[in-house]
Design a protein around this motif. Structure first.
Motif, PDB file in Angstrom:
ATOM      1  N   ASN A  85      27.172  -9.126 -11.094  1.00  0.00           N
ATOM      2  CA  ASN A  85      26.942 -10.617 -12.037  1.00  0.00           C
ATOM      3  C   ASN A  85      25.380 -10.690 -11.847  1.00  0.00           C
ATOM      4  OD1 ASN A  85      25.968 -12.086  -9.218  1.00  0.00           O
ATOM      5  ND2 ASN A  85      28.206 -11.604  -8.119  1.00  0.00           N
ATOM      6  N   ASP A  86      25.255 -11.726 -12.324  1.00  0.00           N
ATOM      7  CA  ASP A  86      23.388 -12.379 -12.739  1.00  0.00           C
ATOM      8  C   ASP A  86      22.801 -12.363 -10.630  1.00  0.00           C
ATOM      9  OD1 ASP A  86      24.250 -12.209 -15.075  1.00  0.00           O
ATOM     10  OD2 ASP A  86      23.745 -14.361 -16.065  1.00  0.00           O
ATOM     11  N   GLU A  87      24.001 -12.517  -9.861  1.00  0.00           N
ATOM     12  CA  GLU A  87      22.918 -13.078  -9.091  1.00  0.00           C
ATOM     13  C   GLU A  87      22.590 -11.854  -7.891  1.00  0.00           C
ATOM     14  OE1 GLU A  87      25.150 -16.135  -7.445  1.00  0.00           O
ATOM     15  OE2 GLU A  87      24.599 -17.563  -8.131  1.00  0.00           O
ATOM     16  N   THR A  88      23.818 -10.521  -7.981  1.00  0.00           N
ATOM     17  CA  THR A  88      23.355  -9.922  -7.694  1.00  0.00           C
ATOM     18  C   THR A  88      22.522  -8.895  -7.941  1.00  0.00           C
ATOM     19  OG1 THR A  88      26.386  -9.141  -8.157  1.00  0.00           O
ATOM     20  CG2 THR A  88      25.106  -7.063  -7.062  1.00  0.00           C
ATOM     21  N   GLN A  89      21.436  -8.422  -6.648  1.00  0.00           N
ATOM     22  CA  GLN A  89      20.635  -7.599  -6.666  1.00  0.00           C
ATOM     23  C   GLN A  89      20.312  -6.577  -5.673  1.00  0.00           C
ATOM     24  OE1 GLN A  89      17.424 -10.376  -5.294  1.00  0.00           O
ATOM     25  NE2 GLN A  89      17.354 -11.322  -7.593  1.00  0.00           N
ATOM     26  N   ILE A  90      19.152  -5.513  -5.420  1.00  0.00           N
ATOM     27  CA  ILE A  90      18.991  -4.504  -4.954  1.00  0.00           C
ATOM     28  C   ILE A  90      17.936  -4.991  -3.957  1.00  0.00           C
ATOM     29  CG2 ILE A  90      18.968  -2.084  -4.950  1.00  0.00           C
ATOM     30  CD1 ILE A  90      21.414  -2.954  -6.173  1.00  0.00           C
ATOM     31  N   THR A  91      18.215  -5.126  -3.269  1.00  0.00           N
ATOM     32  CA  THR A  91      17.418  -5.436  -1.890  1.00  0.00           C
ATOM     33  C   THR A  91      16.145  -4.222  -1.768  1.00  0.00           C
ATOM     34  OG1 THR A  91      18.818  -5.292  -0.001  1.00  0.00           O
ATOM     35  CG2 THR A  91      18.577  -7.112  -1.244  1.00  0.00           C
ATOM     36  N   GLN A  92      16.946  -2.973  -1.325  1.00  0.00           N
ATOM     37  CA  GLN A  92      16.057  -1.845  -1.251  1.00  0.00           C
ATOM     38  C   GLN A  92      16.449  -0.543  -1.457  1.00  0.00           C
ATOM     39  OE1 GLN A  92      14.787  -0.987   3.048  1.00  0.00           O
ATOM     40  NE2 GLN A  92      13.731   0.284   2.481  1.00  0.00           N
TER      41      GLN A  92
END
Length: 421
Positions: free
Chosen positions: A127-134
């Motif tokens: 979804n739009d809020e999912t981010q790969i932090t590392q």
């Protein structure tokens, strides 16, 4: 994870690709969420280059000072540096190879990378809020070297050359000297390959996952993904890619398809014809008696009014309805009105990436719990493929969205009801 397919190597770039790599992180169902752009795509076709750019090992230097190592690395030639200690580095120079083409894959957007890959997020988290932090994918993850002459053999090697044409294996990297005297090593999170038994066909079975070294040798897996101790050398296996080979970059999984293999694979037009054939049969919701229809491929992410939904525990296909909940906490758990089975109730989506199909059969089965639909043999094939997950786990996943599979068989046969008239 992330996935993609690959073609095969051929002589005429204007006719057909030599190889095709599909991003299976395998999980984009035909295109990336924001569209395929430049070197960042859901699939990559490899063509014979106008001019060979392959390289092969030549001179070996044993160096005792960092300055001398840097001097060799700055000569403009490709090289691989193995740092053994503060006072000793082995530098292997590479020279031009007129008989091969090299293609590099990695997370970096720098010019040496031909195919840019990013971490695959499973469909359940996309979804739009999912981010790969590392990211766990290496900036210069691997290189694929293809012969320029028939049969256009393709080989995979861990690590890619950076903008300075160098590969550096630092003091902490797993590395060693082989009995024949040449140096070799592994990248931090490794490059894993699995060749299916029997090729990529209706009768294919999962192979064994192996790790590929920087020089292309094959090893059993390390205890964990980034362990210092390498696995055992597998002398009777090679780094030659074959139709259906899976390449895992620890965050992205690629599916390698050959031109010959794709010749026997259904095309996008074939999948569209199957979609129209299902819709022409006018399947109905057995309760609401309304006609159901799979949405067009270019609207594969938008739930439509006539979209088929299914109870994945039993396979009964219905239209959407907002009743049958069994629990306030499990909003997706419903009771099928046909057979009273309780289980997930999800919209069905046609699998659009043709490169993931092992046959051209009708779309009769759905993966659980995501609801992507494909042929029976394709569903059963992917349902038994263990894909790397994290540093040491493996699990089966939907090739179209990367969702971890569940249920008794990881997929279910769909039960459609035809029109009463």
């Amino acid at each position: 994870m992330q996935w993609k397919p690959a073609h095969q190597y051929i002589t005429r770039p204007d006719v057909c690709p030599v190889s095709f790599v599909c991003n299976t992180s395998h999980r984009y169902n035909g295109s990336l969420p924001n569209g395929d752009r430049g070197r960042r795509k859901s699939r990559f076709a490899l063509y014979k280059r106008p001019k060979a750019n392959g390289v092969k090992p030549s001179t070996v230097h044993v160096i005792s000072t960092p300055q001398a190592s840097k001097a060799i690395s700055c000569k403009g030639q490709h090289s691989i540096s193995y740092t053994l200690s503060r006072n000793q580095t082995v530098v292997v120079e590479y020279t031009h190879d007129k008989d091969t083409d090299m293609f590099q894959v990695g997370r970096s957007t720098e010019s040496p990378i031909d195919f840019v890959v990013t971490d695959t997020i499973s469909g359940s988290q996309n979804n739009d809020e999912t981010q790969i932090t590392q990211s766990t994918i290496s900036r210069f993850a691997c290189r694929i070297v293809c012969d320029r002459s028939p049969p256009y053999t393709a080989r995979i090697f861990a690590a890619g050359f950076d903008s300075s044409k160098n590969i550096f294996l630092g003091e902490k990297a797993a590395k060693w000297k082989n009995p024949d005297g040449h140096m070799d090593g592994l990248t931090t999170n490794g490059v894993l390959v699995m060749h299916p038994k029997g090729g990529f066909t209706e009768e294919s079975k999962p192979g064994v996952w192996r790790e590929i070294s920087v020089c292309g040798d094959v090893y059993t897996l390390r205890e964990t993904r980034s362990a210092q101790q390498r696995g055992k050398l597998v002398e009777n296996e090679t780094n030659v890619l074959q139709d259906g080979s899976l390449i895992d970059l620890c965050g992205a999984t690629l599916l390698w398809r050959t031109a010959d293999g794709l010749f026997h694979t259904p095309t996008q037009k074939h999948i569209e014809a199957l979609r129209q054939e299902i819709n022409a049969a006018r399947p109905q919701c057995p309760v609401g008696l309304n006609t159901l229809a799979f949405p067009s491929i270019n609207r594969k992410d938008v739930v439509e009014e006539k979209q088929p939904w299914a109870y994945l525990s039993c396979g009964h296909v219905h239209g959407y309805h907002n009743w049958g909940h069994r629990s306030d906490t499990e909003a997706n758990e419903r009771e099928c009105p046909m057979c009273r089975t309780i289980g997930p109730y999800v919209p069905l989506w046609l699998g659009c990436e043709a490169g993931f199909y092992v046959d051209a059969g009708p779309p009769t089965h759905a993966f659980t719990p995501c609801g992507h639909v494909c042929s029976e043999k394709s569903a059963k094939y992917w349902s038994q493929i263990p894909l790397p997950h994290g540093t040491h786990a493996f699990h089966a996943a939907c090739p179209f969205c990367a969702t971890q599979l569940s249920g008794e068989h990881n997929c279910v046969k769909l039960i459609f009801q035809g029109p009463i008239d």
